[in-house]
Design an enzyme around this catalytic site. Structure first.
Site, PDB file in Angstrom:
ATOM      1  N   ARG A 158       0.836  -1.209   0.000  1.00 25.25           N
ATOM      2  CA  ARG A 158       0.000   0.000   0.000  1.00 25.25           C
ATOM      3  C   ARG A 158       0.867   1.254   0.000  1.00 25.25           C
ATOM      4  O   ARG A 158       0.663   2.164  -0.799  1.00 25.25           O
ATOM      5  CB  ARG A 158      -0.923  -0.012   1.225  1.00 25.25           C
ATOM      6  CG  ARG A 158      -2.251  -0.726   1.007  1.00 25.25           C
ATOM      7  CD  ARG A 158      -2.119  -2.171   0.512  1.00 25.25           C
ATOM      8  NE  ARG A 158      -3.411  -2.831   0.432  1.00 25.25           N
ATOM      9  CZ  ARG A 158      -3.964  -3.505   1.435  1.00 25.25           C
ATOM     10  NH1 ARG A 158      -3.336  -3.628   2.586  1.00 25.25           N
ATOM     11  NH2 ARG A 158      -5.147  -4.070   1.272  1.00 25.25           N
ATOM     12  N   ASP A 324      -7.474 -13.947   0.915  1.00 25.29           N
ATOM     13  CA  ASP A 324      -8.512 -13.223   1.655  1.00 25.29           C
ATOM     14  C   ASP A 324      -9.260 -12.266   0.746  1.00 25.29           C
ATOM     15  O   ASP A 324      -8.793 -11.892  -0.331  1.00 25.29           O
ATOM     16  CB  ASP A 324      -7.887 -12.443   2.814  1.00 25.29           C
ATOM     17  CG  ASP A 324      -6.930 -11.356   2.327  1.00 25.29           C
ATOM     18  OD1 ASP A 324      -6.102 -11.663   1.433  1.00 25.29           O
ATOM     19  OD2 ASP A 324      -6.999 -10.223   2.819  1.00 25.29           O
ATOM     20  N   GLU A 325     -10.407 -11.854   1.202  1.00 28.60           N
ATOM     21  CA  GLU A 325     -11.192 -10.773   0.604  1.00 28.60           C
ATOM     22  C   GLU A 325     -11.244 -10.894  -0.916  1.00 28.60           C
ATOM     23  O   GLU A 325     -10.855  -9.979  -1.648  1.00 28.60           O
ATOM     24  CB  GLU A 325     -10.628  -9.415   1.031  1.00 28.60           C
ATOM     25  CG  GLU A 325     -10.756  -9.173   2.542  1.00 28.60           C
ATOM     26  CD  GLU A 325     -10.239  -7.832   2.990  1.00 28.60           C
ATOM     27  OE1 GLU A 325     -10.776  -7.288   3.981  1.00 28.60           O
ATOM     28  OE2 GLU A 325      -9.287  -7.319   2.368  1.00 28.60           O
TER      29      GLU A 325
END
Length: 551
Positions: A158, A324-325
């Site tokens: 990120r 995930d997600e």
């Protein structure tokens, strides 16, 4: 020298994490000076090198090679009767200091304790008072860790952290006896590792045009391009630096969700029969992204070739593949995905995700590695050899341990360090629940409902630092410290039940430990709240009120 040379720090106070036992300290002083020799038995050479580079630099000590039988000696030795990461530190005025470890790692952790005993000056890079001896009191410390996996996740996808920042964090982990760096290298917002076969992963996927400032609902944007990546030589350097400090670097390459940066670089990886993947760019905001990998043979071969290069760089027995997600909407709308579900006789999209995970579980196992993924990999059936990072709470870890799978406990409600540290409006970009230093100190990684055999599957625990709102090293430091010190004690020390832990005693030791963090230049959150430059007024966060759910 007189006994008054023994500082309160050197007198045995302030060790973090707390050791198993201390015999002493006594009033007699042990001095390490310009004539002190360093005797390193075979297998302890890395620690000897580290001691010369740290204590030697901090106190101006030459620490020449010597014999373990001589007086005025800092001696390093191995004793297989001790646990592999256990150690015994003996400080005796008649001969000096002896650190004995069950293995090389144990010797290194003993050296970290010695550094703490010598006071904050030992954490400087040059002597503040040249010619001054390093002093500690006579004592014997016996110690060893509770858990084998004592980790921290560092999210460099990120917000990119340059290589020197990663090396700095390895030193900070080592100073707290943490031994796993989980390096989150890929996500929707950036791809951070050079893959020679696929240069566009970093050429296109390694940077984004702009970045959301604060929570995704914030109206603020940083219009500067953001990016960066580690070359393969950078990764080799990071891994070697970590190994010298007995830290394992576990890489994470996200599959099949959190993949827009990869799809932006190579559009054929996405669900091309649902959207125009050639229009996708590296994502510039936060949240759960709908653009996921297509369940094609081409995608499998692509990531196998990526992982071939990853395995050549990281000797870690575990490789994290995310899992995930992963929204299923594109798979539901994709004729190709539905054909794959029918071809494999799967019950639906959940099992299609499990098919992804099982494929790489087998692929990694064939190469002598183990897959680990976030607890969503339990959905649709858990791959045979997979381990689980339990993040949505403890429930996933409990289910995995009860079914005989290994687990790393890292529930977001307890040890996500991006969550805010106080309810005050002065907290910078407040995210999630309030997780104070005391909250982290009272975290228990082993759920009480597990039997002894099931609890043996808890490999350890990990604190996670997700960097959506941590756009600089200062912000990262603020969120991570001092809570990482409390977490290190949870991971290392054999503490009582959470309600019975002596938090006041811990805060007394932390009062000493803050001086070490100051010497290391860590921009931690002070006990009284953020300093003026640590605040971020006007940047929207996402605070959640109340106590976190126990899930």
């Amino acid at each position: 020298m007189p006994d008054t040379d023994i500082t309160p720090t050197a007198a045995g106070g302030g060790l973090v994490p707390a050791p198993l036992s201390i015999d002493g300290p006594y009033r007699s002083a042990v001095h390490l000076g310009e004539h002190t020799a360093l005797a390193a038995a075979p297998g302890t050479e890395d620690t000897a090198q580290w001691l010369r580079a740290t204590l030697g630099a901090a106190f101006g000590l030459p620490l020449p090679p010597g014999s373990g039988e001589a007086t005025d000696t800092l001696a390093l030795a191995l004793d297989p009767a001790l646990p592999a990461e256990g150690y015994r530190l003996e400080a005796e005025p008649r001969w000096g200091v002896r650190i004995t470890g069950g293995g090389p790692a144990g010797v290194f952790w003993g050296a970290q304790t010695l550094r703490q005993l010598l006071g904050p000056h030992a954490f400087r890079r040059a002597p503040l008072a040249p010619g001054r001896a390093a002093v500690l009191p006579q004592q014997t410390i016996e110690d060893g860790p509770r858990f084998a996996w004592r980790g921290m996740l560092l999210d460099v996808a990120r917000h990119f952290l340059p290589k020197d920042g990663v090396l700095r964090y390895l030193d900070l982990l080592a100073a707290h006896k943490l031994n796993v760096l989980h390096l989150h290298l890929t996500d929707d917002q950036g791809w951070r590792i050079e893959i020679a076969r696929y240069p566009e992963l970093t050429g296109t996927g390694g940077w984004r045009e702009r970045t959301k400032i604060g929570h995704r609902a914030s109206p603020l944007w940083d219009e500067r391009p953001h990016g960066g990546y580690y070359t393969q030589d950078d990764i080799r350097e990071i891994v070697a630096y970590a190994a010298q400090r007995h830290i394992t670097v576990v890489p994470e390459i996200d599959i099949p969700g959190h993949s827009q940066a990869a799809i932006a670089a190579y559009p054929e990886l996405g669900n091309t029969d649902v959207i125009d993947t050639t229009s996708l760019k590296v994502w510039d905001t936060w949240g759960v992204n709908p653009n996921v990998l297509a369940p094609t043979d081409n995608t499998l071969r692509f990531y196998e070739q990526v992982l071939d290069e990853v395995l050549a760089l990281f000797p870690s027995p575990f490789v994290h593949i995310g899992g995930d997600e992963c929204p299923k909407d594109q798979w539901k709308a994709s004729a190709a995905a539905q054909e794959r579900i029918a071809e494999l006789s799967l019950a639906g999209e959940e099992e299609l995700q499990s098919w992804f995970i099982r494929h790489f579980d087998r692929w990694l196992a064939d190469r002598g590695r183990r897959l680990i993924g976030w607890d969503e990999i339990l959905e649709g059936g858990l791959a045979e050899r997979a381990a689980v990072s339990s993040w949505r709470g403890c429930a996933g870890g409990i289910a995995a341990a009860k079914s005989g799978h290994d687990v790393v406990m890292c529930p977001e409600q307890q040890v996500y360090l991006d969550h805010r540290q106080h309810h005050s409006p002065d907290e910078p970009v407040p995210i999630g629940f309030v997780r104070t230093l005391e909250d982290v100190f009272r975290f228990e990684p082993v759920p009480p409902e597990l039997t002894a055999d099931q609890a043996a599957h808890i490999l350890g625990t990990q604190a996670n630092a997700w960097t959506e709102v941590m756009d600089s090293q200062q912000r990262l430091d603020y969120q991570v410290f001092p809570r990482l010190a409390a977490f290190a004690e949870v991971a290392w020390s054999r503490l009582p039940a959470p309600a019975d832990r002596d938090y006041q005693e811990f805060t007394r030791r932390m009062a000493v430990h803050y001086a070490r963090l100051d010497a290391l230049g860590v921009d931690y959150r002070p006990p009284g709240g953020p300093r003026p430059w640590q605040k971020r007024p006007g940047v929207l966060g996402r605070p959640i009120d109340g106590a976190p759910p126990n899930v």
